[in-house]
Design a protein around this motif. Structure first.
Motif, mmCIF file in Angstrom:
data_model
loop_
_atom_site.group_PDB
_atom_site.id
_atom_site.type_symbol
_atom_site.label_atom_id
_atom_site.label_comp_id
_atom_site.label_asym_id
_atom_site.label_seq_id
_atom_site.Cartn_x
_atom_site.Cartn_y
_atom_site.Cartn_z
ATOM 1 N N SER A 166 0.826 -1.216 0.000
ATOM 2 C CA SER A 166 0.000 0.000 0.000
ATOM 3 C C SER A 166 0.857 1.262 0.000
ATOM 4 C CB SER A 166 -0.908 0.012 1.234
ATOM 5 O OG SER A 166 -0.160 0.226 2.423
ATOM 6 N N LYS A 167 2.176 1.101 0.280
ATOM 7 C CA LYS A 167 3.066 2.254 0.373
ATOM 8 C C LYS A 167 4.056 2.364 -0.784
ATOM 9 C CE LYS A 167 3.281 4.410 3.806
ATOM 10 N NZ LYS A 167 2.573 5.656 4.224
ATOM 11 N N ARG A 168 4.535 1.232 -1.289
ATOM 12 C CA ARG A 168 5.631 1.263 -2.256
ATOM 13 C C ARG A 168 5.190 1.872 -3.580
ATOM 14 N NH1 ARG A 168 3.567 -1.345 -6.132
ATOM 15 N NH2 ARG A 168 3.495 -3.628 -6.322
ATOM 16 N N THR A 169 6.144 2.447 -4.294
ATOM 17 C CA THR A 169 5.875 3.108 -5.567
ATOM 18 C C THR A 169 5.741 2.078 -6.690
ATOM 19 O OG1 THR A 169 8.227 3.345 -6.067
ATOM 20 C CG2 THR A 169 7.175 5.123 -4.822
ATOM 21 N N GLU A 170 5.178 2.499 -7.777
ATOM 22 C CA GLU A 170 5.016 1.603 -8.928
ATOM 23 C C GLU A 170 6.379 1.176 -9.470
ATOM 24 O OE1 GLU A 170 3.024 -0.806 -11.392
ATOM 25 O OE2 GLU A 170 2.100 0.478 -9.874
ATOM 26 N N GLU A 171 7.340 2.112 -9.449
ATOM 27 C CA GLU A 171 8.682 1.799 -9.953
ATOM 28 C C GLU A 171 9.346 0.710 -9.113
ATOM 29 O OE1 GLU A 171 7.591 4.800 -9.244
ATOM 30 O OE2 GLU A 171 7.413 5.740 -11.228
ATOM 31 N N ALA A 172 9.029 0.683 -7.814
ATOM 32 C CA ALA A 172 9.670 -0.281 -6.913
ATOM 33 C C ALA A 172 9.007 -1.661 -6.967
ATOM 34 C CB ALA A 172 9.629 0.241 -5.475
ATOM 35 N N SER A 173 7.953 -1.807 -7.764
ATOM 36 C CA SER A 173 7.281 -3.105 -7.859
ATOM 37 C C SER A 173 8.201 -4.177 -8.441
ATOM 38 C CB SER A 173 6.018 -2.986 -8.720
ATOM 39 O OG SER A 173 6.349 -2.613 -10.046
ATOM 40 N N GLN A 174 9.260 -3.749 -9.121
ATOM 41 C CA GLN A 174 10.206 -4.718 -9.700
ATOM 42 C C GLN A 174 10.955 -5.497 -8.619
ATOM 43 O OE1 GLN A 174 13.784 -2.817 -11.466
ATOM 44 N NE2 GLN A 174 12.955 -0.866 -10.680
ATOM 45 N N TYR A 175 10.901 -4.999 -7.353
ATOM 46 C CA TYR A 175 11.599 -5.669 -6.264
ATOM 47 C C TYR A 175 10.662 -6.551 -5.421
ATOM 48 C CZ TYR A 175 14.791 -1.789 -7.332
ATOM 49 O OH TYR A 175 15.607 -0.888 -7.967
ATOM 50 N N ASP A 176 9.398 -6.611 -5.791
ATOM 51 C CA ASP A 176 8.414 -7.319 -4.959
ATOM 52 C C ASP A 176 8.807 -8.770 -4.690
ATOM 53 O OD1 ASP A 176 6.923 -5.052 -4.803
ATOM 54 O OD2 ASP A 176 5.302 -5.717 -6.126
ATOM 55 N N ASP A 206 15.415 6.182 -0.320
ATOM 56 C CA ASP A 206 14.125 6.619 -0.857
ATOM 57 C C ASP A 206 13.830 5.999 -2.224
ATOM 58 O OD1 ASP A 206 11.747 7.999 -0.650
ATOM 59 O OD2 ASP A 206 12.515 9.791 -1.659
ATOM 60 N N ASP A 207 14.063 4.671 -2.316
ATOM 61 C CA ASP A 207 13.818 4.003 -3.594
ATOM 62 C C ASP A 207 12.379 3.512 -3.734
ATOM 63 O OD1 ASP A 207 13.666 1.846 -1.908
ATOM 64 O OD2 ASP A 207 15.208 0.645 -2.900
ATOM 65 N N GLY A 208 11.568 3.751 -2.717
ATOM 66 C CA GLY A 208 10.148 3.405 -2.802
ATOM 67 C C GLY A 208 9.815 1.972 -2.481
ATOM 68 N N SER A 209 10.823 1.159 -2.093
ATOM 69 C CA SER A 209 10.578 -0.263 -1.869
ATOM 70 C C SER A 209 10.137 -0.586 -0.436
ATOM 71 C CB SER A 209 11.839 -1.068 -2.185
ATOM 72 O OG SER A 209 12.859 -0.772 -1.237
ATOM 73 N N TYR A 210 10.594 0.217 0.516
ATOM 74 C CA TYR A 210 10.272 0.050 1.938
ATOM 75 C C TYR A 210 10.857 -1.229 2.547
ATOM 76 C CZ TYR A 210 7.190 4.086 1.783
ATOM 77 O OH TYR A 210 6.710 5.372 1.672
#
Length: 330
Positions: free
Chosen positions: A36-46, A62-66
């Motif tokens: 619910s927090k991570r950025t769309e760009e960071a979805s590659q790390y899911d 601040d890469d958006g991955s959390y």
């Protein structure tokens, strides 16, 4: 000497920057918040958010991955971050989850039952210790899951387990609301007092005011200490103070916890009777959480046979019903 302010050590202080290790047990809950927090760009790390990773309040870069991936441990560079527990995580990120669940135990049952009785549909009467209270059942209005909390979370991962403290905060439930104040007539109070033993009179004096004001809990307590002749009278006088007795039988302790029906007749008996096709499972306890009307209340009859329920005379004026199994002929 100047007085210094000392914070209360019992007061929970949540750090602004925190981390929590990811485990098999907490991964789903932690990941729900992270997604619910991570950025769309960071979805590659899911795909790297697995047990062994570390969830962060925010990534230092601040890469958006959390999170830190598995193998990347907290270092001196991250000294501003403090480790938190799962309970702290829940309080920080979502103290009141939308979909919550809590297992009914001997200790919390009365409190959970009081909320359940006021919120579930009246046609459901089978909530009990060992079952799991839920904010809303996905398939019906029962407000409970007919099994343990572990089973509930396996079937419905969208739910979040909460503590009794959180339950009270969410539902505004506490000992006061559980013991709802009521008032009975002075005449009825005098009737109870006149028939009471010395110990019962002491109880009445302590828990009942002269104008008849008392609580539902006190009525139930009076019932428990009453003699057998008075128990049904007290129940009849105060029906709203007592849980409704279910007309159904409870076969839950005989149910197979793996989610399958459990046979109630041993394999050797089945074989001796000639029921060989069903492999010992021709009559089983029904284990189907999606249907509370049958779940742990009914018997599943094997589809290897035909079944016919017929009346065969009477006994003491009541009809005798018999179940006839027949073979399915090709």
């Amino acid at each position: 000497m100047k007085n210094e302010f000392k914070p209360n050590s019992n007061q929970m202080q949540h750090p602004e920057k925190w981390y929590i290790p990811v485990t098999e047990e907490n991964r789903a809950e932690l990941n729900q918040w992270r997604l619910s927090k991570r950025t769309e760009e960071a979805s590659q790390y899911d795909h790297k958010f697995v047990p062994g990773a570390t969830l962060l309040s925010a990534h230092p870069y601040d890469d958006g991955s959390y999170f830190y991936a598995k193998g990347h441990s907290i270092t001196q560079r991250d000294r501003d971050y403090q480790e938190i527990t799962l309970e702290q995580f829940r309080e920080i990120t979502n103290p009141h989850p939308e979909y919550w669940c809590i297992e009914a135990t001997e200790e919390n049952f009365k409190e959970l039952y009081a909320w359940w009785r006021n919120n579930a549909s009246g046609r459901y009467t089978h909530f009990q210790v060992g079952y799991t209270l839920v904010s809303d059942h996905p398939h019906d209005e029962s407000k409970y899951y007919g099994g343990s909390i572990a089973q509930c979370l396996d079937d419905y991962p969208q739910f979040v387990e909460i503590t009794l403290k959180q339950f009270r905060e969410i539902t505004n439930s506490n000992q006061t609301t559980m013991s709802k104040s009521i008032q009975i007539s002075r005449k009825l109070l005098n009737e109870y007092y006149d028939a009471a033993t010395l110990a019962q009179k002491e109880y009445l004096t302590e828990h009942f005011k002269l104008n008849g004001t008392t609580t539902e809990e006190a009525i139930r307590g009076l019932h428990d200490m009453a003699c057998e002749g008075w128990k049904p009278k007290i129940k009849k006088n105060h029906p709203d103070c007592f849980p409704v007795d279910s007309k159904y039988f409870d076969f839950s302790e005989f149910a197979n916890k793996s989610g399958q029906e459990k046979r109630i007749v041993s394999a050797d008996v089945c074989e001796s009777l000639g029921f060989t096709e069903a492999n010992g499972g021709f009559i089983q306890v029904r284990n189907r959480t999606s249907n509370p009307q049958t779940h742990h209340r009914s018997f599943y009859l094997s589809s290897y046979y035909n079944w016919e329920l017929v009346q065969d005379g009477t006994e003491c004026g009541r009809p005798v019903m018999v179940l006839i199994p027949t073979k399915k002929l090709c």
